[in-house]
Design a protein around this motif. Structure first.
Motif, PDB file in Angstrom:
ATOM      1  N   ARG A 121      11.456  -3.461   1.331  1.00 52.99           N
ATOM      2  CA  ARG A 121      12.872  -2.861   1.648  1.00 52.99           C
ATOM      3  C   ARG A 121      13.041  -1.684   0.914  1.00 52.99           C
ATOM      4  NH1 ARG A 121      14.794  -7.558   5.202  1.00 52.99           N
ATOM      5  NH2 ARG A 121      12.990  -8.689   4.926  1.00 52.99           N
ATOM      6  N   LEU A 122      12.568  -1.437  -0.123  1.00 56.87           N
ATOM      7  CA  LEU A 122      12.930  -0.235  -0.939  1.00 56.87           C
ATOM      8  C   LEU A 122      12.150   1.010   0.193  1.00 56.87           C
ATOM      9  CD1 LEU A 122      13.984   1.622  -3.053  1.00 56.87           C
ATOM     10  CD2 LEU A 122      11.608   1.163  -4.282  1.00 56.87           C
ATOM     11  N   GLN A 123      11.055   0.649   0.506  1.00 54.55           N
ATOM     12  CA  GLN A 123      10.584   1.580   1.384  1.00 54.55           C
ATOM     13  C   GLN A 123      11.176   1.973   2.467  1.00 54.55           C
ATOM     14  OE1 GLN A 123       8.732   1.792   4.427  1.00 54.55           O
ATOM     15  NE2 GLN A 123       8.325   3.890   4.068  1.00 54.55           N
ATOM     16  N   LYS A 124      11.732   0.867   3.342  1.00 51.88           N
ATOM     17  CA  LYS A 124      12.912   1.367   4.245  1.00 51.88           C
ATOM     18  C   LYS A 124      14.029   1.914   4.018  1.00 51.88           C
ATOM     19  CE  LYS A 124      10.658  -0.614   8.102  1.00 51.88           C
ATOM     20  NZ  LYS A 124       9.881  -1.847   7.589  1.00 51.88           N
ATOM     21  N   VAL A 125      14.463   1.606   2.939  1.00 51.62           N
ATOM     22  CA  VAL A 125      15.797   2.436   2.429  1.00 51.62           C
ATOM     23  C   VAL A 125      15.569   3.871   2.166  1.00 51.62           C
ATOM     24  CG1 VAL A 125      17.521   2.282   0.514  1.00 51.62           C
ATOM     25  CG2 VAL A 125      16.854   0.307   1.726  1.00 51.62           C
ATOM     26  N   ILE A 126      14.423   4.043   1.576  1.00 54.84           N
ATOM     27  CA  ILE A 126      14.198   5.538   1.477  1.00 54.84           C
ATOM     28  C   ILE A 126      13.810   6.328   2.584  1.00 54.84           C
ATOM     29  CG2 ILE A 126      12.396   7.059   0.110  1.00 54.84           C
ATOM     30  CD1 ILE A 126      12.050   5.116  -2.054  1.00 54.84           C
ATOM     31  N   SER A 127      13.035   5.659   3.492  1.00 55.47           N
ATOM     32  CA  SER A 127      13.098   6.523   4.685  1.00 55.47           C
ATOM     33  C   SER A 127      14.156   6.609   5.521  1.00 55.47           C
ATOM     34  CB  SER A 127      11.697   5.914   5.424  1.00 55.47           C
ATOM     35  OG  SER A 127      11.919   4.604   5.647  1.00 55.47           O
ATOM     36  N   ARG A 128      14.975   5.488   5.669  1.00 61.54           N
ATOM     37  CA  ARG A 128      16.252   5.691   6.335  1.00 61.54           C
ATOM     38  C   ARG A 128      16.982   6.640   5.551  1.00 61.54           C
ATOM     39  NH1 ARG A 128      19.096   0.286   8.388  1.00 61.54           N
ATOM     40  NH2 ARG A 128      17.565  -1.169   8.782  1.00 61.54           N
ATOM     41  N   LEU A 129      17.464   6.614   4.392  1.00 58.24           N
ATOM     42  CA  LEU A 129      18.528   7.299   3.831  1.00 58.24           C
ATOM     43  C   LEU A 129      17.949   8.696   3.295  1.00 58.24           C
ATOM     44  CD1 LEU A 129      20.317   4.558   1.887  1.00 58.24           C
ATOM     45  CD2 LEU A 129      20.378   5.195   4.306  1.00 58.24           C
ATOM     46  N   PHE A 130      17.001   8.685   2.767  1.00 51.96           N
ATOM     47  CA  PHE A 130      16.224  10.059   2.585  1.00 51.96           C
ATOM     48  C   PHE A 130      15.429  10.813   2.989  1.00 51.96           C
ATOM     49  CE2 PHE A 130      18.436   7.258  -0.971  1.00 51.96           C
ATOM     50  CZ  PHE A 130      19.346   8.119  -1.754  1.00 51.96           C
ATOM     51  N   GLY A 179       0.936  -1.176  -0.088  1.00 50.00           N
ATOM     52  CA  GLY A 179       0.010  -0.037   0.054  1.00 50.00           C
ATOM     53  C   GLY A 179       0.924   1.255  -0.087  1.00 50.00           C
ATOM     54  N   ASP A 180       2.094   1.145  -0.001  1.00 52.40           N
ATOM     55  CA  ASP A 180       3.135   2.199  -0.300  1.00 52.40           C
ATOM     56  C   ASP A 180       2.943   2.956  -1.652  1.00 52.40           C
ATOM     57  OD1 ASP A 180       4.105   2.087   2.525  1.00 52.40           O
ATOM     58  OD2 ASP A 180       5.244   0.435   1.631  1.00 52.40           O
ATOM     59  N   ILE A 181       3.263   4.098  -1.684  1.00 47.69           N
ATOM     60  CA  ILE A 181       3.457   4.800  -2.969  1.00 47.69           C
ATOM     61  C   ILE A 181       4.891   4.960  -3.137  1.00 47.69           C
ATOM     62  CG2 ILE A 181       2.745   6.604  -4.632  1.00 47.69           C
ATOM     63  CD1 ILE A 181       0.105   6.827  -3.136  1.00 47.69           C
ATOM     64  N   LEU A 182       5.583   4.301  -3.939  1.00 52.42           N
ATOM     65  CA  LEU A 182       7.012   4.374  -4.016  1.00 52.42           C
ATOM     66  C   LEU A 182       7.607   4.884  -5.509  1.00 52.42           C
ATOM     67  CD1 LEU A 182       8.636   1.166  -2.029  1.00 52.42           C
ATOM     68  CD2 LEU A 182       8.196   3.614  -1.411  1.00 52.42           C
ATOM     69  N   PRO A 183       8.592   5.521  -5.657  1.00 53.85           N
ATOM     70  CA  PRO A 183       9.113   6.027  -6.899  1.00 53.85           C
ATOM     71  C   PRO A 183       9.715   4.761  -7.533  1.00 53.85           C
ATOM     72  CG  PRO A 183      10.368   7.006  -5.322  1.00 53.85           C
ATOM     73  CD  PRO A 183       9.491   6.054  -4.639  1.00 53.85           C
ATOM     74  N   LEU A 184       9.822   4.449  -8.907  1.00 56.54           N
ATOM     75  CA  LEU A 184      10.823   3.821  -9.728  1.00 56.54           C
ATOM     76  C   LEU A 184      10.999   4.462 -11.056  1.00 56.54           C
ATOM     77  CD1 LEU A 184       9.516   0.018  -9.585  1.00 56.54           C
ATOM     78  CD2 LEU A 184      11.525   0.945  -8.557  1.00 56.54           C
ATOM     79  N   PRO A 185      12.253   4.447 -11.284  1.00 56.32           N
ATOM     80  CA  PRO A 185      12.845   5.151 -12.452  1.00 56.32           C
ATOM     81  C   PRO A 185      11.958   4.488 -13.815  1.00 56.32           C
ATOM     82  CG  PRO A 185      14.669   4.812 -11.299  1.00 56.32           C
ATOM     83  CD  PRO A 185      13.553   4.201 -10.780  1.00 56.32           C
ATOM     84  N   ILE A 186      11.467   5.233 -14.800  1.00 61.27           N
ATOM     85  CA  ILE A 186      11.084   4.599 -15.865  1.00 61.27           C
ATOM     86  C   ILE A 186      11.961   3.193 -16.750  1.00 61.27           C
ATOM     87  CG2 ILE A 186      10.261   5.182 -18.570  1.00 61.27           C
ATOM     88  CD1 ILE A 186       9.305   7.948 -17.309  1.00 61.27           C
ATOM     89  N   LYS A 187      13.024   3.485 -16.585  1.00 58.33           N
ATOM     90  CA  LYS A 187      13.651   2.444 -17.358  1.00 58.33           C
ATOM     91  C   LYS A 187      13.658   0.899 -16.700  1.00 58.33           C
ATOM     92  CE  LYS A 187      17.608   3.254 -14.240  1.00 58.33           C
ATOM     93  NZ  LYS A 187      18.934   4.062 -13.945  1.00 58.33           N
ATOM     94  N   TYR A 188      12.957   1.020 -15.521  1.00 61.31           N
ATOM     95  CA  TYR A 188      12.474  -0.353 -14.849  1.00 61.31           C
ATOM     96  C   TYR A 188      11.296  -0.998 -15.541  1.00 61.31           C
ATOM     97  CZ  TYR A 188      16.711   0.137 -11.827  1.00 61.31           C
ATOM     98  OH  TYR A 188      17.782   0.386 -11.219  1.00 61.31           O
ATOM     99  N   LEU A 189      10.472  -0.046 -16.103  1.00 59.16           N
ATOM    100  CA  LEU A 189       9.175  -0.432 -16.378  1.00 59.16           C
ATOM    101  C   LEU A 189       8.911  -0.935 -17.902  1.00 59.16           C
ATOM    102  CD1 LEU A 189       7.368   2.698 -14.923  1.00 59.16           C
ATOM    103  CD2 LEU A 189       7.954   0.702 -13.745  1.00 59.16           C
ATOM    104  N   TYR A 190       7.779  -1.970 -17.805  1.00 59.68           N
ATOM    105  CA  TYR A 190       7.513  -2.378 -19.289  1.00 59.68           C
ATOM    106  C   TYR A 190       6.115  -2.501 -19.483  1.00 59.68           C
ATOM    107  CZ  TYR A 190       7.405  -6.590 -17.087  1.00 59.68           C
ATOM    108  OH  TYR A 190       7.044  -7.634 -15.957  1.00 59.68           O
ATOM    109  N   LEU A 191       5.609  -2.676 -20.508  1.00 65.60           N
ATOM    110  CA  LEU A 191       4.247  -2.915 -20.900  1.00 65.60           C
ATOM    111  C   LEU A 191       3.592  -4.119 -20.781  1.00 65.60           C
ATOM    112  CD1 LEU A 191       4.108  -0.149 -23.542  1.00 65.60           C
ATOM    113  CD2 LEU A 191       3.181   0.220 -21.541  1.00 65.60           C
TER     114      LEU A 191
END
Ligand SMILES: [Zn+2]
Length: 235
Positions: free
Chosen positions: A199-208, A114-126
Motif C-alpha cells: 500500500r505504501l508503494q501504491k501511495v508513493i507512486s500515486r501521490l509522489f 521486492g520493492d525498495i521503499l523509503p522509511l524515515p529512521i525514526k521508525y527503525l530499531y535494532l
C-alpha cells in the motif's frame, strides 16, 4: 480493563536502549480502547456504541487496520524523534555508517514484494543481532505522514475521526480528495508487512510519482539510494 501491558524485552533494550520499550508503549497507548465499545445509559433505556478508533459503531475493533496501525506507529515514530537521546541515536548511526543522521532521513528498505521503499529512521530499531529492522505498522505510519504532507489539514481530521462519526465521514472524504477511492483502498488491507508495504508503494507512486522526491539524508545515503534505484531500473 482499559490497561496497556508491554513486556520489556531485555535483548532489544540492550541493543536500542529503553526508548525501544517506551516506543512500544506509545504505540499501544495511541490505539483505541475497546473498553468503551458499548455502554448503556443510566436509565437502561438505550445503549450506545461510541467511537473506537477509525471504525464505525457496531464494527469490530479496528485492530490491525492500516489507518489504526498507522496512527499508533506515527506516534511511536514521533516519540522516538522527540525523546531518543544522542547516545540512542548514535547506536543507529553506528550501524548505518553514513555519519550524523537526521531522524527524518530515509533508509531504503527492501520489502517482501521486492520493492525498495523509503522509511524515515525514526521508525527503525535494532534487532538482537544488531541489524536494522522495522514493523509492519511503520509503513502505515509513514503513509499517514505522506498523506498529511499532501494535505496539511488532515492531521486534525485524523484526530477528529477517532472521536466522532462526523469526523470519520470527513476523513474518508478528505483522503479521497487527495486521490479517488484511496480511503477504502487503505482500509481494506491485511495486517502484514507484505500488504502494508504494498500500500505504501501504491501511495508513493500515486501521490509522489517518483520515489526520489522523498529521499532525504547525507551524501553517502543519497549515493546508496542512487545506486539502488539505478540497479532496479536497469533490471
Ligand atoms: Zn498496533
Amino acid at each position: 480493563m482499559d490497561l496497556t501491558l508491554v513486556r520489556r524485552d531485555k535483548n532489544f533494550e540492550e541493543k536500542n536502549g529503553s526508548i525501544y520499550t517506551e516506543g512500544s508503549l506509545t504505540h499501544e497507548l495511541a490505539h483505541a480502547s475497546s473498553m468503551y465499545q458499548g455502554y448503556v445509559t443510566p436509565d437502561k433505556q438505550s445503549s450506545y456504541t461510541p467511537r473506537v478508533g477509525f471504525c464505525l459503531p457496531q464494527n469490530n475493533t479496528p485492530w490491525g487496520w492500516l489507518l489504526e496501525e498507522g496512527w499508533a506507529d506515527l506516534h511511536r515514530g514521533e516519540y522516538f524523534a522527540k525523546y531518543a537521546t544522542e547516545e540512542q541515536k548514535k547506536r543507529i548511526e553506528a550501524v548505518m555508517k553514513f555519519g550524523s543522521l537526521n531522524l527524518d532521513d530515509t533508509v531504503p528498505i527492501t520489502t517482501p514484494n521486492g520493492d525498495i521503499l523509503p522509511l524515515p529512521i525514526k521508525y527503525l530499531y535494532l534487532t538482537e543481532n544488531g541489524d536494522l529492522t522495522t514493523k509492519s505498522s511503520a509503513y502505515a505510519g509513514y503513509i499517514l505522514e505522506l498523506l498529511c504532507r499532501k494535505d496539511p489539514t488532515l492531521y486534525p481530521t485524523l484526530r477528529q475521526a477517532r472521536g466522532s462519526v462526523e469526523g470519520l465521514r470527513k476523513l474518508s472524504t478528505q483522503i479521497d480528495r487527495i486521490s479517488p477511492s484511496l480511503y477504502s483502498f487503505l482500509q481494506s488491507s491485511d495486517y502484514t508487512e507484505k500488504d502494508f508495504s504494498g500500500r505504501l508503494q501504491k501511495v508513493i507512486s500515486r501521490l509522489f510519482l517518483d520515489v526520489r522526491t522523498l529521499i532525504k539524508g547525507p551524501k553517502g545515503l543519497q549515493e546508496t539510494w542512487d545506486r539502488l534505484l539505478r540497479t532496479k531500473e536497469g533490471n
